[in-house]
Design a protein around this motif. Sequence first.
Motif, mmCIF file in Angstrom:
data_model
loop_
_atom_site.group_PDB
_atom_site.id
_atom_site.type_symbol
_atom_site.label_atom_id
_atom_site.label_comp_id
_atom_site.label_asym_id
_atom_site.label_seq_id
_atom_site.Cartn_x
_atom_site.Cartn_y
_atom_site.Cartn_z
ATOM 1 N N CYS B 60 0.840 -1.202 0.000
ATOM 2 C CA CYS B 60 0.000 0.000 0.000
ATOM 3 C C CYS B 60 0.873 1.249 0.000
ATOM 4 C CB CYS B 60 -0.856 0.025 1.266
ATOM 5 S SG CYS B 60 -2.593 -0.184 0.965
ATOM 6 N N LEU B 61 1.852 1.218 0.883
ATOM 7 C CA LEU B 61 2.741 2.366 1.066
ATOM 8 C C LEU B 61 3.425 2.745 -0.240
ATOM 9 C CD1 LEU B 61 3.868 4.020 3.485
ATOM 10 C CD2 LEU B 61 5.800 2.472 3.469
ATOM 11 N N SER B 139 -5.534 3.463 3.236
ATOM 12 C CA SER B 139 -5.655 4.368 2.089
ATOM 13 C C SER B 139 -5.911 5.804 2.546
ATOM 14 C CB SER B 139 -6.797 3.917 1.175
ATOM 15 O OG SER B 139 -6.429 2.756 0.484
ATOM 16 N N VAL B 140 -6.801 5.960 3.535
ATOM 17 C CA VAL B 140 -7.152 7.316 3.975
ATOM 18 C C VAL B 140 -5.959 7.984 4.657
ATOM 19 C CG1 VAL B 140 -8.678 8.642 5.444
ATOM 20 C CG2 VAL B 140 -9.560 6.698 4.222
ATOM 21 N N ILE B 141 -5.282 7.233 5.538
ATOM 22 C CA ILE B 141 -4.100 7.790 6.205
ATOM 23 C C ILE B 141 -3.027 8.108 5.167
ATOM 24 C CG2 ILE B 141 -2.276 7.329 7.868
ATOM 25 C CD1 ILE B 141 -4.250 5.457 9.305
ATOM 26 N N GLY B 142 -2.876 7.204 4.202
ATOM 27 C CA GLY B 142 -1.886 7.416 3.160
ATOM 28 C C GLY B 142 -2.178 8.654 2.333
ATOM 29 N N THR B 143 -3.457 8.914 2.077
ATOM 30 C CA THR B 143 -3.809 10.115 1.326
ATOM 31 C C THR B 143 -3.417 11.361 2.110
ATOM 32 O OG1 THR B 143 -5.677 8.911 0.425
ATOM 33 C CG2 THR B 143 -5.670 11.279 0.106
ATOM 34 N N PHE B 144 -3.591 11.300 3.419
ATOM 35 C CA PHE B 144 -3.150 12.423 4.246
ATOM 36 C C PHE B 144 -1.643 12.638 4.092
ATOM 37 C CE2 PHE B 144 -1.493 13.712 8.506
ATOM 38 C CZ PHE B 144 -1.925 15.026 8.456
ATOM 39 N N GLY B 145 -0.891 11.547 4.155
ATOM 40 C CA GLY B 145 0.554 11.661 3.978
ATOM 41 C C GLY B 145 0.908 12.196 2.599
ATOM 42 N N ALA B 146 0.200 11.720 1.580
ATOM 43 C CA ALA B 146 0.466 12.182 0.221
ATOM 44 C C ALA B 146 0.170 13.667 0.099
ATOM 45 C CB ALA B 146 -0.379 11.386 -0.771
ATOM 46 N N ALA B 147 -0.902 14.124 0.767
ATOM 47 C CA ALA B 147 -1.244 15.541 0.710
ATOM 48 C C ALA B 147 -0.169 16.374 1.408
ATOM 49 C CB ALA B 147 -2.606 15.786 1.365
ATOM 50 N N LEU B 148 0.377 15.844 2.501
ATOM 51 C CA LEU B 148 1.426 16.581 3.218
ATOM 52 C C LEU B 148 2.659 16.776 2.348
ATOM 53 C CD1 LEU B 148 1.663 15.134 6.839
ATOM 54 C CD2 LEU B 148 1.270 17.498 6.223
ATOM 55 N N THR B 149 3.031 15.738 1.584
ATOM 56 C CA THR B 149 4.316 15.772 0.886
ATOM 57 C C THR B 149 4.176 16.112 -0.588
ATOM 58 O OG1 THR B 149 4.114 13.394 0.571
ATOM 59 C CG2 THR B 149 5.412 14.124 2.434
ATOM 60 N N VAL B 150 2.977 16.536 -1.010
ATOM 61 C CA VAL B 150 2.752 16.654 -2.452
ATOM 62 C C VAL B 150 3.651 17.710 -3.095
ATOM 63 C CG1 VAL B 150 0.891 18.352 -2.379
ATOM 64 C CG2 VAL B 150 0.944 16.682 -4.192
ATOM 65 N N LEU B 166 1.853 6.435 11.702
ATOM 66 C CA LEU B 166 0.398 6.550 11.746
ATOM 67 C C LEU B 166 -0.271 5.199 11.481
ATOM 68 C CD1 LEU B 166 -0.085 9.878 9.721
ATOM 69 C CD2 LEU B 166 -0.021 9.615 12.173
ATOM 70 N N TYR B 167 0.464 4.304 10.832
ATOM 71 C CA TYR B 167 -0.096 2.986 10.512
ATOM 72 C C TYR B 167 -0.083 2.038 11.707
ATOM 73 C CZ TYR B 167 -0.611 3.485 5.433
ATOM 74 O OH TYR B 167 -1.034 3.834 4.183
ATOM 75 N N PRO B 169 -1.404 1.733 14.829
ATOM 76 C CA PRO B 169 -2.603 1.145 15.440
ATOM 77 C C PRO B 169 -3.344 0.202 14.492
ATOM 78 C CG PRO B 169 -2.644 3.550 15.609
ATOM 79 C CD PRO B 169 -1.453 3.196 14.804
ATOM 80 N N VAL B 170 -3.426 0.589 13.215
ATOM 81 C CA VAL B 170 -4.132 -0.264 12.247
ATOM 82 C C VAL B 170 -3.437 -1.603 12.127
ATOM 83 C CG1 VAL B 170 -4.962 -0.430 9.889
ATOM 84 C CG2 VAL B 170 -4.813 1.807 10.975
ATOM 85 N N LEU B 171 -2.107 -1.554 12.040
ATOM 86 C CA LEU B 171 -1.349 -2.794 11.891
ATOM 87 C C LEU B 171 -1.534 -3.673 13.124
ATOM 88 C CD1 LEU B 171 0.671 -4.546 10.382
ATOM 89 C CD2 LEU B 171 2.499 -3.300 11.503
ATOM 90 N N ILE B 172 -1.457 -3.063 14.300
ATOM 91 C CA ILE B 172 -1.578 -3.856 15.533
ATOM 92 C C ILE B 172 -2.913 -4.594 15.561
ATOM 93 C CG2 ILE B 172 -1.939 -3.666 18.017
ATOM 94 C CD1 ILE B 172 0.235 -1.618 18.124
ATOM 95 N N PHE B 173 -3.991 -3.854 15.369
ATOM 96 C CA PHE B 173 -5.306 -4.500 15.485
ATOM 97 C C PHE B 173 -5.571 -5.425 14.307
ATOM 98 C CE2 PHE B 173 -6.317 -0.811 18.316
ATOM 99 C CZ PHE B 173 -6.413 -1.576 19.460
#
Lengths: 51, 218, 205, 243
Positions: B60-61, B139-150, B166-167, B169-173
Amino acid sequence: MPELGKYAGAVLSSYGLSLLLLALLTGLSLWRARRMKAALRKVEERVKRHG
Amino acid sequence: MIALLMRDLRLAVRAGGGFGLGLAFFLIVVALVPFSVGPETALLARIAPGVLWLGALLACLLSLDRILALDWEDGSLDLLATAPIPLEGIVSVKALAHWITTALPLVIAAPVLGVLLSLPAQGYLWLIVSLLVGTPALSVIGTFGAALTVGIKRGGLLLSLLVLPLYVPVLIFGAEVARRGAEGQAVQVHLLLLGAITCGAMALLPFASAAVLRVNLR
Amino acid sequence: MELVVKELGVARGGVRVLEGLSFVLGAGQALILRGPNGSGKTTLLRVLAGLQPSVAGRISVSRDSVAYASHADGIKGQLSVAENLHFWARLHAERDITRALEAFDLRALQDRLAGALSAGQKRRLGLARLMVTGRPLWLLDEPTVSLDSEAVALFGAAIEAHLQRGGMAVIATHIDLGLTSARVLDVTPFRARRPVGDAFDEAFL
Amino acid sequence: MASIWEYANPRKFLETSDRVLPWLAALAGVALVVGLVWGFFFTPDDYRQGSTVKIIYLHVPSALIAINGWLMMLVASLIWLIRRHHVSALAARAAAPIGATMTVIALLTGAIWGQPMWGTWWAWDPRLTSFLILFLFYLGYIALWAAVEDDDTAADLTSILCLVGSVFAVLSRYAVNFWNQGLHQGASLSMDKADNVANVFYLPLLVCMAAFVLLFLALVLLRTQTEIRARRMRALLARERMS
């Protein structure tokens, strides 16, 4: 010097490393502060001269 | 909104990179695991859920910077920002398009790769469920990252550095649900928490992404 | 529909470039922006488009009525000419792209992939996009770059037609587009003055 | 009484902080020496942990600053986003490397302490893990500041990152708790339960914590000054280029 017993290495290394890091941080901050002060003074003088 | 989604999907198909690359990467990562930890079936079966989750996350990353960077380069993002759709909607659609083109194929491929790692039979259902519930958050978190670094040239590495923490908590659960499923334990609590994170991220992060994008477009 | 700009100030990279800019543009009128490179024309257009906040003054139009065209056309090379236009049309809830295709003489090219177009053809496609937005106020930043004289004439005619229908246009350009009714605004006199003294303000100047 | 927002003016901030800084630095230095000397030389060994108990005089205060440093950045970011005071954003930027260093100190001392106590340098204990994640957040924040060229843009982006990051940091904290019940002892200190730890250990620890707070404040002031000057210099150069 206090008697540290069998944990002397652990205690001394943690004090040593921590103080080293703190000294590095402080030193770098001071060094940058001094350098920036000088650089800004130079630019300010130049700007004033050229109006 | 649908127009934008269709365009992004069409572009992903035509450019070729969308579907294929992430999947291939996922396959390679999973195939490399036995080489690094040994071919012992019991060990592989035990770590399979975690490895599959990690592989999906990394795949995904890999494609995150394509979400916005292409539209940034050719000026589309400026034009999209002046379109009638609010920017929050645009980033949500972008995240959705990323999920469909990248995450969904990974979810479908995961059980196949599970076979390679001799995932126990009872684990497949929960693996798919956990990925289905968890990947939208990626995907949503990644879009935030993409927006930050665009706006940053060669921001790919920075993007990873920002997004990976940021990933967590998602990975853990997610991995926990998959692991518990494979070991035949109860998954409800963790699955609910994973779902809560996904819902929260989908509801709130688009606002942050849009705010960040507005700053970058200035 | 009217564009009223009052005492507008704009900044680029935190430094003011223009200030005290006022003008009124009525329906059917066009305004040509002139000024040397770096004088703030692009910044002004981006502020009018709502992409960037102004630092002072007021603008009367909402961002829902502007169509902005920058140096970059926002064209996807993997989509055909018609697909590109269809996308922007649907995004703005319009249906018809034939008028835009005809106005910029793109009919014959409509099934070609946009990536295979020449620079001038791409530019024409980018400008045709304006027509499918259905928006009254066009903001154009150096629209004639890489257009030949024939295409410039097409473009001039398209703007004329847009104005006839009650549209408006603000154009930063150095070329004469042959617009009969256009007014010219030189931005040079509105260049931001330096703050006097060395007062150390919030902007560090 | 003047409003505190007056200090949002860079010049006013520089003047005031110039006056305060020497005193603050001196106080921090004295407190640090007193606290650490007291802790190192004049406290008894713990009957279970032996002399390693002396490590808490570094471990606990640095952990305190690591967390509260991020909290300060969060508040400063909010002030920047809401009131647009540049000094606030620069203070957040100035605090980040200090917080990151403190996180490293907390992790290092924790690992060194854990080796004899738990028999391992590193355990995926919830607290250690959370600190590792916090460190990653600091790194990302610092890297984003460094990567964005325009100062205002960088301030906005990092502020929003700090906000979102804070939410996710809290989430990670709870997720990690779920994930692994740890070895770490509960918070050994809280203000109302002073008897958790005997007074002989508690008093020097309080001095050390005060010292770290003072040191943090002094460093933030110093670094904020530097950031303000750097910012002013860039602004002057930009103006010069334009005219």
